[in-house]
Design a protein around this motif. Structure first.
Motif, PDB file in Angstrom:
ATOM      1  N   ARG A 187       0.573  -1.147  -0.016  1.00 18.38           N
ATOM      2  CA  ARG A 187      -0.340  -0.060  -0.148  1.00 18.38           C
ATOM      3  C   ARG A 187       1.146   1.196  -0.322  1.00 18.38           C
ATOM      4  NH1 ARG A 187      -3.524  -0.036   4.896  1.00 18.38           N
ATOM      5  NH2 ARG A 187      -4.785  -1.621   2.950  1.00 18.38           N
ATOM      6  N   HIS A 188       0.549   1.810  -1.025  1.00 21.49           N
ATOM      7  CA  HIS A 188       1.431   3.350  -1.215  1.00 21.49           C
ATOM      8  C   HIS A 188       3.216   3.246  -0.784  1.00 21.49           C
ATOM      9  CE1 HIS A 188      -2.080   5.407  -1.042  1.00 21.49           C
ATOM     10  NE2 HIS A 188      -2.471   5.304  -0.213  1.00 21.49           N
ATOM     11  N   GLY A 189       3.729   1.703  -1.658  1.00 24.84           N
ATOM     12  CA  GLY A 189       5.414   1.570  -1.707  1.00 24.84           C
ATOM     13  C   GLY A 189       4.978   0.563  -0.394  1.00 24.84           C
ATOM     14  N   GLU A 190       4.847   0.405   0.673  1.00 26.41           N
ATOM     15  CA  GLU A 190       5.121  -0.239   1.790  1.00 26.41           C
ATOM     16  C   GLU A 190       4.668  -1.629   1.928  1.00 26.41           C
ATOM     17  OE1 GLU A 190       3.615  -0.225   7.137  1.00 26.41           O
ATOM     18  OE2 GLU A 190       3.225   1.131   5.427  1.00 26.41           O
ATOM     19  N   VAL A 191       6.217  -2.971   2.286  1.00 19.29           N
ATOM     20  CA  VAL A 191       4.523  -3.442   2.309  1.00 19.29           C
ATOM     21  C   VAL A 191       4.050  -4.018   3.039  1.00 19.29           C
ATOM     22  CG1 VAL A 191       5.982  -6.330   1.565  1.00 19.29           C
ATOM     23  CG2 VAL A 191       7.157  -4.271   0.425  1.00 19.29           C
ATOM     24  N   LEU A 192       2.876  -4.998   2.936  1.00 23.30           N
ATOM     25  CA  LEU A 192       2.173  -5.113   4.006  1.00 23.30           C
ATOM     26  C   LEU A 192       2.263  -6.747   4.380  1.00 23.30           C
ATOM     27  CD1 LEU A 192      -1.360  -3.456   2.993  1.00 23.30           C
ATOM     28  CD2 LEU A 192       0.613  -2.298   4.639  1.00 23.30           C
ATOM     29  N   ILE A 240      22.704  -9.241   0.680  1.00 18.77           N
ATOM     30  CA  ILE A 240      22.245 -10.592   0.239  1.00 18.77           C
ATOM     31  C   ILE A 240      20.154  -9.591  -0.039  1.00 18.77           C
ATOM     32  CG2 ILE A 240      21.155 -11.924   0.581  1.00 18.77           C
ATOM     33  CD1 ILE A 240      24.004 -12.949   1.267  1.00 18.77           C
ATOM     34  N   ILE A 241      19.641  -9.528  -0.654  1.00 20.69           N
ATOM     35  CA  ILE A 241      18.565  -8.936  -0.666  1.00 20.69           C
ATOM     36  C   ILE A 241      18.053  -9.934  -1.809  1.00 20.69           C
ATOM     37  CG2 ILE A 241      17.509  -6.954  -2.003  1.00 20.69           C
ATOM     38  CD1 ILE A 241      19.988  -4.819  -2.205  1.00 20.69           C
ATOM     39  N   PRO A 242      17.029 -10.841  -0.726  1.00 25.33           N
ATOM     40  CA  PRO A 242      16.192 -12.110  -0.914  1.00 25.33           C
ATOM     41  C   PRO A 242      15.165 -11.505  -2.586  1.00 25.33           C
ATOM     42  CG  PRO A 242      16.441 -12.433   0.525  1.00 25.33           C
ATOM     43  CD  PRO A 242      16.799 -10.698   0.827  1.00 25.33           C
ATOM     44  N   GLU A 243      14.415 -10.610  -1.813  1.00 26.72           N
ATOM     45  CA  GLU A 243      13.333 -10.328  -2.920  1.00 26.72           C
ATOM     46  C   GLU A 243      13.646  -8.981  -3.584  1.00 26.72           C
ATOM     47  OE1 GLU A 243      10.126 -12.142  -0.446  1.00 26.72           O
ATOM     48  OE2 GLU A 243      10.649 -10.248   0.337  1.00 26.72           O
ATOM     49  N   LEU A 244      15.124  -8.621  -4.345  1.00 26.89           N
ATOM     50  CA  LEU A 244      15.510  -7.793  -5.074  1.00 26.89           C
ATOM     51  C   LEU A 244      14.578  -7.343  -6.342  1.00 26.89           C
ATOM     52  CD1 LEU A 244      17.570  -5.749  -5.304  1.00 26.89           C
ATOM     53  CD2 LEU A 244      18.956  -6.985  -7.075  1.00 26.89           C
ATOM     54  N   LEU A 245      14.198  -8.922  -6.945  1.00 24.97           N
ATOM     55  CA  LEU A 245      12.968  -8.322  -8.266  1.00 24.97           C
ATOM     56  C   LEU A 245      12.074  -7.687  -7.697  1.00 24.97           C
ATOM     57  CD1 LEU A 245      12.990 -10.776 -11.143  1.00 24.97           C
ATOM     58  CD2 LEU A 245      10.848  -9.823 -10.240  1.00 24.97           C
ATOM     59  N   LEU A 246      11.295  -7.987  -6.718  1.00 32.61           N
ATOM     60  CA  LEU A 246      10.064  -7.194  -6.471  1.00 32.61           C
ATOM     61  C   LEU A 246      10.542  -5.841  -5.949  1.00 32.61           C
ATOM     62  CD1 LEU A 246       8.559 -10.170  -4.184  1.00 32.61           C
ATOM     63  CD2 LEU A 246       7.482  -8.955  -6.084  1.00 32.61           C
ATOM     64  N   VAL A 247      11.445  -5.307  -5.684  1.00 32.67           N
ATOM     65  CA  VAL A 247      12.545  -3.907  -4.938  1.00 32.67           C
ATOM     66  C   VAL A 247      12.590  -3.941  -6.993  1.00 32.67           C
ATOM     67  CG1 VAL A 247      13.841  -3.273  -4.566  1.00 32.67           C
ATOM     68  CG2 VAL A 247      13.186  -4.446  -3.711  1.00 32.67           C
ATOM     69  N   GLY A 248      12.606  -3.958  -7.802  1.00 36.33           N
ATOM     70  CA  GLY A 248      13.069  -3.796  -9.023  1.00 36.33           C
ATOM     71  C   GLY A 248      11.302  -3.176 -10.427  1.00 36.33           C
ATOM     72  N   GLY A 291       6.662   2.171 -11.239  1.00 37.35           N
ATOM     73  CA  GLY A 291       6.440   3.839 -10.328  1.00 37.35           C
ATOM     74  C   GLY A 291       5.800   3.523  -9.032  1.00 37.35           C
ATOM     75  N   CYS A 292       6.109   2.255  -8.485  1.00 36.22           N
ATOM     76  CA  CYS A 292       4.656   2.527  -6.367  1.00 36.22           C
ATOM     77  C   CYS A 292       6.204   2.129  -6.395  1.00 36.22           C
ATOM     78  CB  CYS A 292       3.916   1.487  -7.033  1.00 36.22           C
ATOM     79  SG  CYS A 292       2.696   0.893  -8.481  1.00 36.22           S
ATOM     80  N   ALA A 293       7.026   2.982  -5.277  1.00 34.88           N
ATOM     81  CA  ALA A 293       8.546   2.684  -5.054  1.00 34.88           C
ATOM     82  C   ALA A 293       7.932   3.835  -4.069  1.00 34.88           C
ATOM     83  CB  ALA A 293       9.599   2.890  -5.656  1.00 34.88           C
ATOM     84  N   MET A 294       8.128   3.237  -2.429  1.00 33.91           N
ATOM     85  CA  MET A 294       7.886   5.333  -1.725  1.00 33.91           C
ATOM     86  C   MET A 294       9.055   5.647  -2.240  1.00 33.91           C
ATOM     87  SD  MET A 294       6.770   2.862   1.563  1.00 33.91           S
ATOM     88  CE  MET A 294       7.251   4.677   2.652  1.00 33.91           C
ATOM     89  N   SER A 295       8.798   6.944  -1.885  1.00 32.92           N
ATOM     90  CA  SER A 295      10.540   8.260  -2.052  1.00 32.92           C
ATOM     91  C   SER A 295      10.795   7.992  -1.085  1.00 32.92           C
ATOM     92  CB  SER A 295       9.880   9.172  -2.319  1.00 32.92           C
ATOM     93  OG  SER A 295       8.694   9.157  -3.243  1.00 32.92           O
ATOM     94  N   THR A 296      12.780   8.085  -1.385  1.00 32.46           N
ATOM     95  CA  THR A 296      13.282   7.539  -0.225  1.00 32.46           C
ATOM     96  C   THR A 296      14.291   8.883  -0.187  1.00 32.46           C
ATOM     97  OG1 THR A 296      13.976   5.732  -1.359  1.00 32.46           O
ATOM     98  CG2 THR A 296      13.218   5.008   0.263  1.00 32.46           C
TER      99      THR A 296
END
Length: 249
Positions: free
Chosen positions: A20-25, A230-238, A244-249
């Motif tokens: 939701r809004h880029g945050e993983v629930l 090690i980023i196990p879920e890197l593809l989901l980050v990408g 265009g749904c990632a949170m602004s950081t």
């Protein structure tokens, strides 16, 4: 948008994020050995609630992808949006002569690490994919059989090599067939990664950061002499970034 689901359909596993809004629930990760019609009942309850967007990266065949599109629409009344490899995305450039031929999983991983000036991303799954990114440009890579694929090749391609299930905790020469096989596979994969990075750093004339992802990353990481994340879920980050749904950081 409110709720979104991102799916990563790999050769052997399916992973998903409810956001939701880029945050993983909520997260979902299982071996991919079921029909698409069986996938929805296997999802946690949170995933079955109303969503506004479904983004997918898939290396499966068209029949499987079409089947998922049908069950997704029946479940959420939303048509999935599919990530595709392209020549350029948000200033990130694909290194293939025909950009469409770069696996979408590799392309989305490249997008995920593209903010690093010089990076090697290694996806440790069914295949081991090594990709290089420098100044937001994909510079090519390597693909070789992954840990489990190499193990299966030895078992099915020989008459007497029958290793037990092993846990590789060191890379000293094995004193049993089981040790020799498991350690041999790992030392080969580690050597491939380190050789590829060394050569790329020499060509670039600068240091290259290393990111490991995928289910087998934990087998390689402890034995690498190169510092790494090690980023196990890197593809989901990408995938979040791609749509265009990632949170602004």
């Amino acid at each position: 948008m409110s709720n979104q689901i991102f799916f990563d359909f790999g050769n052997s596993r399916v992973k998903a994020w409810l956001c939701r809004h880029g945050e993983v629930l909520s997260r979902f990760n299982i071996p991919h050995q079921m029909a698409m019609e069986e996938l929805i009942p296997a999802l946690p309850a949170d995933f079955k609630k109303a969503v506004d967007f479904i983004g997918v990266a898939s290396v499966l065949d068209d029949d499987s992808n079409n089947a998922f599109a049908r069950v997704a629409f029946m479940t959420w009344a939303v048509s999935p949006q599919w990530a595709n490899s392209q020549k350029e995305f948000a200033g990130v450039y694909n290194g293939y002569a025909d950009p469409r031929l770069l696996g979408v999983d590799r392309w989305v991983n490249v997008i995920a690490v593209s903010d690093r000036p010089c990076c090697c991303v290694v996806s440790c799954g069914t295949a081991l994919a090594i990709d290089f990114v420098a100044d937001r440009r994909h510079c090519g890579g390597f693909i070789l059989p992954g840990y489990t694929m190499q193990l299966n090749a030895l078992i099915h391609g020989t008459k007497r090599v029958r290793p037990d299930e092993g846990k590789t905790i060191e890379l000293a020469p094995g004193v049993s067939t089981t040790e020799a096989v498991h350690r041999g596979i790992v030392i080969g994969l580690v050597g491939a990664v380190e050789k590829a990075i060394s050569d790329f750093e020499k060509a670039e004339g600068r240091a290259c950061s290393l990111v490991l992802t995928g289910g087998e990353a934990g087998k390689l990481g402890p034995h690498l002499s190169v510092s790494h994340d090690i980023i196990p879920e890197l593809l989901l980050v990408g995938l979040q970034r791609y749509f265009g749904c990632a949170m602004s950081t």
